[in-house]
Design an enzyme around this catalytic site. Structure first.
Site, PDB file in Angstrom:
ATOM      1  CG  ASN A   1      -1.942  -1.072   1.018  1.00  0.00           C
ATOM      2  OD1 ASN A   1      -2.392  -1.434  -0.132  1.00  0.00           O
ATOM      3  ND2 ASN A   1      -2.232  -1.668   2.265  1.00  0.00           N
TER       4      ASN A   1
ATOM      5  CG  ASP B   1      -4.033  -8.596 -11.924  1.00  0.00           C
ATOM      6  OD1 ASP B   1      -3.960  -7.615 -12.779  1.00  0.00           O
ATOM      7  OD2 ASP B   1      -4.584  -9.920 -12.161  1.00  0.00           O
TER       8      ASP B   1
END
Length: 546
Positions: free
Chosen positions: A184, A208
């Site tokens: 993140n 992805d």
């Protein structure tokens, strides 16, 4: 189509022959001028030979540069291997770099060098082509690049530096590169720190999961800047202005495969350079009026959720964990009871059972992009439908979800930008029948043509597990192991199924089973154009290749 006036036309030297080279605002062409007594092959001579012709779209020219023939370098100092020597009659030269289509949707960068009789003419060609490229305002000039060095085979940094960065430099694209250091990292940087106004797009080098980080960071930042409450399921989200580029460097790269047609870093880089734009729908997922996640490809409950949950406990196995967990989950054959309610998309032209997949220039997406007909809001749709039952799998595919292992994907006719998702319900059935359904994902057979499978094209949907209808989901999760463990110990022959599965949201597990999902039409844009049909590749490649 209106014929474009010529901007330039000259006789230039190329490949030991003289070519008629012409340029208009749309296309650059060069055609060999027929010559007398030209040797064609062996000892056979033809009095005249009709010249071969080649062409390339101006929009797919990457760069043009004058050559310094004396030093054997370009004017930027980089060495170039000369494919031919200049002649006394043509002592000046310039090189055009352009896109060449290869097999299986691959794009490659190809150079063609033209020799000119005069320096002024050479300068005129270079300047005119540069002026035409400058008018292509859709092309990015400054990009923010995030590289995930840990995804896939951990080759992200190497792929970017060796295959992508040189192409960006050739096209005069400047970049700011950030190598992510933890999960993140890219999402949080986009949400808070990144100065987005100075960039023309964001590029992610990874799989992805990395793309999902970019989407969450960019969409969240856009909603924050526009004062939109993401926790409201009914809120209309503001579309992101920056396009996202994907350089595939992950394990599956489903998003890249479904929008370009191949997982190839060079092809993706060239789509970014030419400034392609492909809008995409995004699903927002909520639980009890609280935002959970965004999804752009697959939301899967039951089989695909169980596969992901089990594979997360076996990360030490590497990519092989997906095959192992898939086989284990298939043998377990759990089903889950619940209620699915959805709002059908009644105003769309297509259906999930269409034979024609979403491709470049798709009529449905084109209609929405180029007219004022935007995606319908929930108020314009019909009533909700409710289905209760026992399900092996509940899947929502916002795109085909195709990948090299499943070339057709979960929903072959799903569209990228029509404001809908295809809701696939697989009811409880035998293992054999479920295996038949799974196998059809890799074949040409219709995977929906089974009595226990139904598919609906929807704008919104909700799912409520059976036990959530009477008890709070959190309480049931806390007491689930004790409660159902005791039942299975008392009645071992019954083969109890657990009360809950997990939602697989683009490769991440959601913390709740009861969710509400809404589709936001064309919320993001990619540096892509959709998958081109094979005949297009073959025809263009035949005329453009040298």
């Amino acid at each position: 189509m209106e014929k474009q006036p010529r901007l330039l036309s000259s006789q230039l030297f190329l490949k030991n022959s003289v070519f008629e080279v012409s340029l208009n605002r749309v296309i650059l062409t060069w055609k060999e001028i027929p010559t007398k007594n030209k040797r064609v092959s062996g000892n056979i001579h033809h009095p005249f030979k009709i010249g071969t012709s080649h062409s390339v779209s101006v929009s797919e020219i990457l760069a043009v540069q004058e050559l310094d023939l004396e030093s054997g370098t370009k004017d930027d100092g980089r060495w170039q291997k000369m494919s031919q020597k200049p002649t006394e009659a043509y002592p000046y030269a310039f090189t055009v770099s352009y896109v060449r289509r290869a097999r299986k949707h691959r794009w490659r960068c190809t150079d063609v060098t033209f020799f000119c009789p005069e320096w002024a003419l050479c300068q005129q060609w270079v300047q005119t082509i540069k002026e035409q490229l400058a008018e292509l305002t859709s092309r990015p000039k400054h990009l923010l690049v995030y590289i995930n060095p840990y995804g896939g085979k951990q080759q992200g940094t190497c792929i970017y530096e060796q295959k992508v960065a040189p192409l960006f430099a050739r096209a005069s694209i400047s970049t700011d590169v950030i190598v992510t250091e933890h999960a993140n990292h890219a999402r949080d940087h986009l949400r808070t720190v990144a100065e987005l106004k100075q960039y023309d797009g964001v590029v992610c080098v990874g799989g992805d999961g990395m793309f999902s980080e970019i989407v969450h960071g960019l969409v969240s930042r856009t909603q924050k800047d526009n004062g939109v409450d993401q926790n409201s399921p009914e809120e209309k989200l503001v579309a992101c202005s920056l396009r996202i580029g994907i350089i595939p460097a992950g394990s599956t790269d489903c998003i890249c495969y479904g929008t370009v047609g191949i997982n190839d870093p060079v092809t993706s880089a060239l789509h970014i350079i030419v400034g392609d734009s492909q809008p995409m729908d995004v699903c927002s997922v909520h639980h009890n009026k609280t935002f959970l996640k965004y999804s752009v490809s697959l939301l899967g409950y039951g089989f695909y959720g169980d596969v992901l949950a089990d594979s997360e406990r076996k990360r030490w196995m590497g990519p092989a964990r997906y095959d192992f967990s898939g086989f284990k989950t298939f043998l377990t054959h759990h089903y889950y009871e619940g209620t699915v309610s959805f709002q059908p998309a009644t105003d769309t032209l297509g259906t999930p059972r269409d034979k024609s997949p979403c491709r470049a220039g798709c009529v449905l997406s084109y209609q929405l992009i180029h007219t004022s007909l935007l995606c319908s809001t929930p108020e314009n749709e019909g009533g909700w439908r409710v289905i209760r039952g026992k399900f092996l799998a509940i899947n929502a595919a916002s795109m085909s979800c195709a990948c090299p292992r499943s070339p057709k994907g979960l929903s072959p006719a799903a569209h990228l930008a029509d404001g809908t998702t295809d809701l696939i319900l697989v009811r409880k059935c035998s293992r054999f029948n479920f295996l038949r359904h799974l196998i059809r994902h890799t074949s040409k057979d219709d995977q929906f043509d089974m009595t226990f499978v139904e598919v609906h094209r929807v704008r919104r949907f909700r799912f409520l597990p059976r036990h959530c209808q009477n008890d709070s989901e959190q309480d049931l999760r806390e007491n689930g192991k004790r409660l159902f463990g005791q039942i299975c110990r008392d009645h071992p022959a019954r083969g109890c199924s657990p009360a809950f599965s997990s939602w697989n949201c683009d490769g991440e597990i959601l913390p709740h089973a009861a969710i509400e999902v809404g589709v936001h039409c064309q919320l993001i844009k990619l540096f892509a154009r959709g998958i081109e049909e094979p005949p297009v590749f073959e025809d263009v490649a035949a005329t453009c290749a040298i």
